[in-house]
Design a protein around this motif. Structure first.
Motif, PDB file in Angstrom:
ATOM      1  N   ILE A 438       6.337 -11.165  -6.302  1.00 58.80           N
ATOM      2  CA  ILE A 438       6.455  -9.819  -6.010  1.00 58.80           C
ATOM      3  C   ILE A 438       7.766  -9.722  -5.008  1.00 58.80           C
ATOM      4  N   ASN A 439       8.693  -9.011  -5.407  1.00 61.96           N
ATOM      5  CA  ASN A 439       9.865  -8.840  -4.685  1.00 61.96           C
ATOM      6  C   ASN A 439       9.633  -7.503  -3.760  1.00 61.96           C
ATOM      7  N   GLY A 440       9.093  -7.690  -2.549  1.00 65.78           N
ATOM      8  CA  GLY A 440       8.845  -6.691  -1.640  1.00 65.78           C
ATOM      9  C   GLY A 440       9.936  -6.178  -0.797  1.00 65.78           C
ATOM     10  N   ASP A 441      10.224  -4.980  -0.678  1.00 67.30           N
ATOM     11  CA  ASP A 441      11.365  -4.304  -0.086  1.00 67.30           C
ATOM     12  C   ASP A 441      11.290  -4.477   1.546  1.00 67.30           C
ATOM     13  N   TYR A 442      12.007  -5.120   1.956  1.00 64.87           N
ATOM     14  CA  TYR A 442      12.315  -5.470   3.456  1.00 64.87           C
ATOM     15  C   TYR A 442      12.376  -3.890   4.257  1.00 64.87           C
ATOM     16  N   LYS A 443      11.322  -3.803   5.228  1.00 61.23           N
ATOM     17  CA  LYS A 443      11.265  -2.539   5.972  1.00 61.23           C
ATOM     18  C   LYS A 443      10.462  -1.455   5.013  1.00 61.23           C
ATOM     19  N   GLY A 444      10.181  -1.950   3.894  1.00 58.98           N
ATOM     20  CA  GLY A 444       9.445  -0.934   2.846  1.00 58.98           C
ATOM     21  C   GLY A 444       7.932  -0.835   3.347  1.00 58.98           C
ATOM     22  N   PHE A 445       7.194   0.069   2.675  1.00 58.91           N
ATOM     23  CA  PHE A 445       5.784   0.277   2.970  1.00 58.91           C
ATOM     24  C   PHE A 445       5.004   0.116   1.635  1.00 58.91           C
ATOM     25  N   MET A 446       4.113  -0.919   1.611  1.00 59.84           N
ATOM     26  CA  MET A 446       3.598  -1.197   0.250  1.00 59.84           C
ATOM     27  C   MET A 446       2.167  -0.862   0.156  1.00 59.84           C
ATOM     28  N   GLU A 447       1.792  -0.274  -0.946  1.00 61.51           N
ATOM     29  CA  GLU A 447       0.274  -0.031  -1.253  1.00 61.51           C
ATOM     30  C   GLU A 447       0.075  -0.807  -2.270  1.00 61.51           C
ATOM     31  N   ILE A 448      -1.220  -1.409  -2.012  1.00 62.31           N
ATOM     32  CA  ILE A 448      -1.602  -2.536  -2.827  1.00 62.31           C
ATOM     33  C   ILE A 448      -2.988  -2.067  -3.214  1.00 62.31           C
ATOM     34  N   ILE A 449      -3.382  -2.302  -4.614  1.00 64.64           N
ATOM     35  CA  ILE A 449      -4.652  -1.876  -4.877  1.00 64.64           C
ATOM     36  C   ILE A 449      -5.365  -3.200  -5.316  1.00 64.64           C
ATOM     37  N   LEU A 450      -6.224  -3.695  -4.757  1.00 57.36           N
ATOM     38  CA  LEU A 450      -6.973  -4.873  -5.229  1.00 57.36           C
ATOM     39  C   LEU A 450      -8.383  -4.519  -6.017  1.00 57.36           C
ATOM     40  N   GLN A 451      -8.150  -4.534  -7.422  1.00 54.86           N
ATOM     41  CA  GLN A 451      -9.123  -4.109  -8.294  1.00 54.86           C
ATOM     42  C   GLN A 451     -10.022  -5.376  -8.860  1.00 54.86           C
ATOM     43  N   ASN A 452     -11.120  -5.261  -8.572  1.00 55.58           N
ATOM     44  CA  ASN A 452     -12.210  -6.456  -8.855  1.00 55.58           C
ATOM     45  C   ASN A 452     -12.897  -6.377 -10.038  1.00 55.58           C
ATOM     46  N   ASN A 453     -12.637  -6.486 -11.357  1.00 56.40           N
ATOM     47  CA  ASN A 453     -13.361  -6.585 -12.586  1.00 56.40           C
ATOM     48  C   ASN A 453     -14.195  -7.918 -12.838  1.00 56.40           C
ATOM     49  N   ASP A 454     -14.437  -8.748 -11.760  1.00 50.72           N
ATOM     50  CA  ASP A 454     -15.124  -9.967 -12.038  1.00 50.72           C
ATOM     51  C   ASP A 454     -16.552  -9.423 -11.459  1.00 50.72           C
ATOM     52  N   THR A 455     -17.652 -10.490 -11.472  1.00 47.30           N
ATOM     53  CA  THR A 455     -18.960 -10.046 -11.250  1.00 47.30           C
ATOM     54  C   THR A 455     -19.442 -10.235 -10.005  1.00 47.30           C
ATOM     55  N   SER A 456     -18.471 -11.081  -9.068  1.00 53.09           N
ATOM     56  CA  SER A 456     -18.937 -11.430  -7.680  1.00 53.09           C
ATOM     57  C   SER A 456     -17.861 -10.829  -6.672  1.00 53.09           C
ATOM     58  N   VAL A 457     -18.088 -10.949  -5.721  1.00 51.99           N
ATOM     59  CA  VAL A 457     -17.246 -10.354  -4.371  1.00 51.99           C
ATOM     60  C   VAL A 457     -15.931 -11.379  -4.426  1.00 51.99           C
ATOM     61  N   GLN A 458     -14.717 -10.482  -4.476  1.00 51.85           N
ATOM     62  CA  GLN A 458     -13.679 -11.379  -4.306  1.00 51.85           C
ATOM     63  C   GLN A 458     -12.914 -10.884  -2.982  1.00 51.85           C
TER      64      GLN A 458
END
Length: 600
Positions: A438-458
């Motif tokens: 991932i190319n992150g923007d320096y001094k940017g503000f990133m929103e990350i959604i962690l979507q777990n479609n597995d059957t156990s806690v990740q």
């Protein structure tokens, strides 16, 4: 008088030289030997990783802005790296201790980490980051205290206790032994299966049940004094199992997690997921008619089948009149309520009025009013077959490490090592193995959604940062899910859980230049490729935003020709400081000190 003047000048020179390093803040020098030792935590002799012959390793005790010089001797039979889970390494991802930033320490070699715990407080832990080694030990605690000028939002406790909990296998972590070893099982496309037990501080369970716990197992006993209040820091250092932690008949007031002071909430039981750290205040306010159980038991499993996956230690009052007895304290009764644990997590809130590493209140950083500049939706699924190998993915990409660390390739302009083409959302295309970042923007503000479609806690960890956990819920995340976000006192931490069939949203301010690992902390899914790197790059190369390559950097892959051989293996701290890039500061210091002593 001349002699006194020389001594004075010498010591002033020492102070000046040390001050040039990191502003004159104190140094902590560590000399650690990582080697195999034999232990039987669950009654079966096995190979574990010890530090200076101890398992678990030492808990280090630092204060905000201290400088750390940690010499690591690799006396294992395979390469080694140590990562400092939660330490942000401001401007200095060279010290992060993961394969995307560092070449591993070869067998028989040593390497010296040099970093500052800049603008941080809290409870963390360190561990070996490669080759599934954490499953064999090699971990220990990190305490970063407030500076004296900044008040802690609770009274000074009477003691500080570290507790390491984690699921444990009696099989070795390595490859071999007819598919029984852990890495071998994963390489062969198998699940690890149910753990053999849970360790508390490297020891097996107290024999609370003659059927489940064999005789002769060494268990942990924690000595306390009646009426005293202790800060108990609990770390889940296990392989993949979420654990519920509780102390019989005692309330636990949550006060901090992974560098953030929290609103103080009393819990009788707390779910602690792999990679997470919490600290509680616990007052010894019960009668001393007997000892009390400390329990860490597996969550989100069939409790009857998994009954052996329970760690039990003993809380022993100094005036106790007898051993603990009877049934263990009950875990949460939420078999038919999948929201119980999630609601508990939502109630871990930031103490916005407390200071932490700096005097200003934590809440003065109003993350909820900052405009998002980048959005990434990262979806994991159950393991899939790619090219005949069982792998895990994020957005259909299973991460594969190249021979040259990403950060070194960046610095030396080595092309073709990675691609900055990681998709911003799941593609629903065929899964593939690759080195996409991932190319992150320096001094940017990133929103990350962690979507777990597995059957156990990740559980996901991000190096280099504390992110704000602003929301979690079951189902698929959509833009409308932002209506559920906590925009005021969502806790800032470095490791968060994502429940199966659910999502967790985090916000992070990209103000720390470097190459930073975002990974599953579950060792099995991490090992199989469930990770990515975020490149935060400032095109203006200067020491204000990023430190240069350290003088003692190890080189491998396309840069292997730059590596100089070490003169001899497993050097002591003193010799390593001379040969691993600290001679610019420490050699003149020692010369001056010796000269001062002679002249005096």
């Amino acid at each position: 008088m001349a002699q006194f003047g020389f001594v004075l000048v010498s010591f002033l020179s020492v102070s000046l030289l040390l001050g040039l390093s990191h502003g004159g803040d104190p140094f902590d020098f560590l000399d650690w030997d990582f080697s195999y030792i034999t232990a039987s935590p669950l009654g079966v002799k096995q190979q574990v990783i010890g530090i200076n012959g101890k398992f678990p390793g030492p808990t280090v005790n630092w204060t905000t802005n201290w400088n750390v010089v940690a010499n690591v001797n690799n006396n294992l039979d395979e390469p080694l790296l140590i990562t400092w889970n939660g330490i942000q390494h401001r401007r200095n991802s060279w010290q992060d201790g993961v394969l995307g930033t560092n070449c591993p320490i070869p067998v028989g070699w040593n390497w010296t980490y040099q970093f500052q715990v800049k603008d941080q407080i809290g409870s963390f832990f360190y561990f070996p980051s490669t080759r599934f080694q954490r499953a064999a030990g090699g971990y220990g605690g990190i305490i970063v205290n407030n500076r004296a000028i900044i008040a802690v939002p609770f009274g000074t406790p009477d003691g500080d206790i570290a507790i390491f909990i984690g699921d444990w296998y009696t099989r070795n972590h390595t490859v071999g032994n007819l598919n029984h070893d852990l890495r071998q099982a994963l390489d062969d496309g198998k699940d690890l299966g149910m753990p053999d037990g849970v360790l508390i501080n490297g020891k097996g369970p107290y024999r609370y049940n003659d059927t489940l716990v064999p005789a002769g197992i060494d268990y942990e006993t924690i000595l306390v004094h009646p009426g005293k209040t202790y800060r108990i820091r609990v770390h889940n250092v296990g392989v993949s199992t979420s654990l519920n932690f509780r102390i019989q008949n005692h309330n636990m007031a949550l006060v901090e997690t992974e560098g953030s002071y929290t609103n103080q909430v009393n819990f009788t039981t707390m779910d602690i997921h792999v990679g997470q750290s919490y600290s509680f205040l616990v007052t010894m306010d019960q009668n001393a008619s007997s000892d009390y159980y400390i329990v860490a038991s597996a969550r989100f499993v069939n409790e009857t089948t998994w009954a052996r996956v329970t760690g039990v230690a003993i809380l022993h009052y100094s005036n106790s009149k007898g051993p603990a007895s009877g049934p263990l304290p009950d875990p949460p009764n939420d078999f038919y309520d999948k929201t119980w644990s999630m609601n508990q997590a939502r109630n871990v809130r930031w103490n916005v009025s407390a200071g932490a590493a700096r005097p200003n209140p934590q809440g003065s950083f109003r993350y909820g009013s900052i405009n998002v500049t980048q959005l990434y939706v990262l979806k994991n699924k159950p393991p899939v077959m790619i090219g005949g190998k069982r792998r895990t993915t994020l957005n259909e990409i299973s991460f594969s490490y190249p021979p040259t660390p990403l950060k070194l390739a960046d610095r030396y302009n080595i092309s073709g090592v990675y691609k900055m083409d990681f998709p911003t959302r799941p593609t629903n295309g065929p899964p593939r193995i690759g080195t996409s970042i991932i190319n992150g923007d320096y001094k940017g503000f990133m929103e990350i959604i962690l979507q777990n479609n597995d059957t156990s806690v990740q559980n996901y960890h991000m190096d280099g940062y504390a992110f704000f956990v602003v929301g979690m819920d079951y189902g698929e995340w959509t833009e409308n899910s932002r209506g559920l976000y906590n925009k005021w006192d969502g806790v800032a931490r470095c490791t968060t859980q994502v429940f199966p069939g659910a999502w967790t949203a985090i916000l992070v301010s990209l103000d720390n230049v470097g190459m930073w690992n975002l990974r599953a902390e579950n060792l099995d899914t991490w090992y199989l490729g469930q990770e990515v790197y975020i490149r935060v790059f400032n095109p203006e190369i200067n020491n204000k935003t990023e430190l240069p390559v350290p003088d003692n950097a190890l080189y491998c892959g396309a840069l292997a020709h730059l590596q100089k051989p070490q003169d001899h293996h497993s050097k002591s701290l003193g010799s390593s400081l001379m040969t691993n890039g600290r001679e610019k500061i420490l050699f003149p210091v020692l010369v001056l000190l010796i000269g001062a002593v002679i002249m005096f």
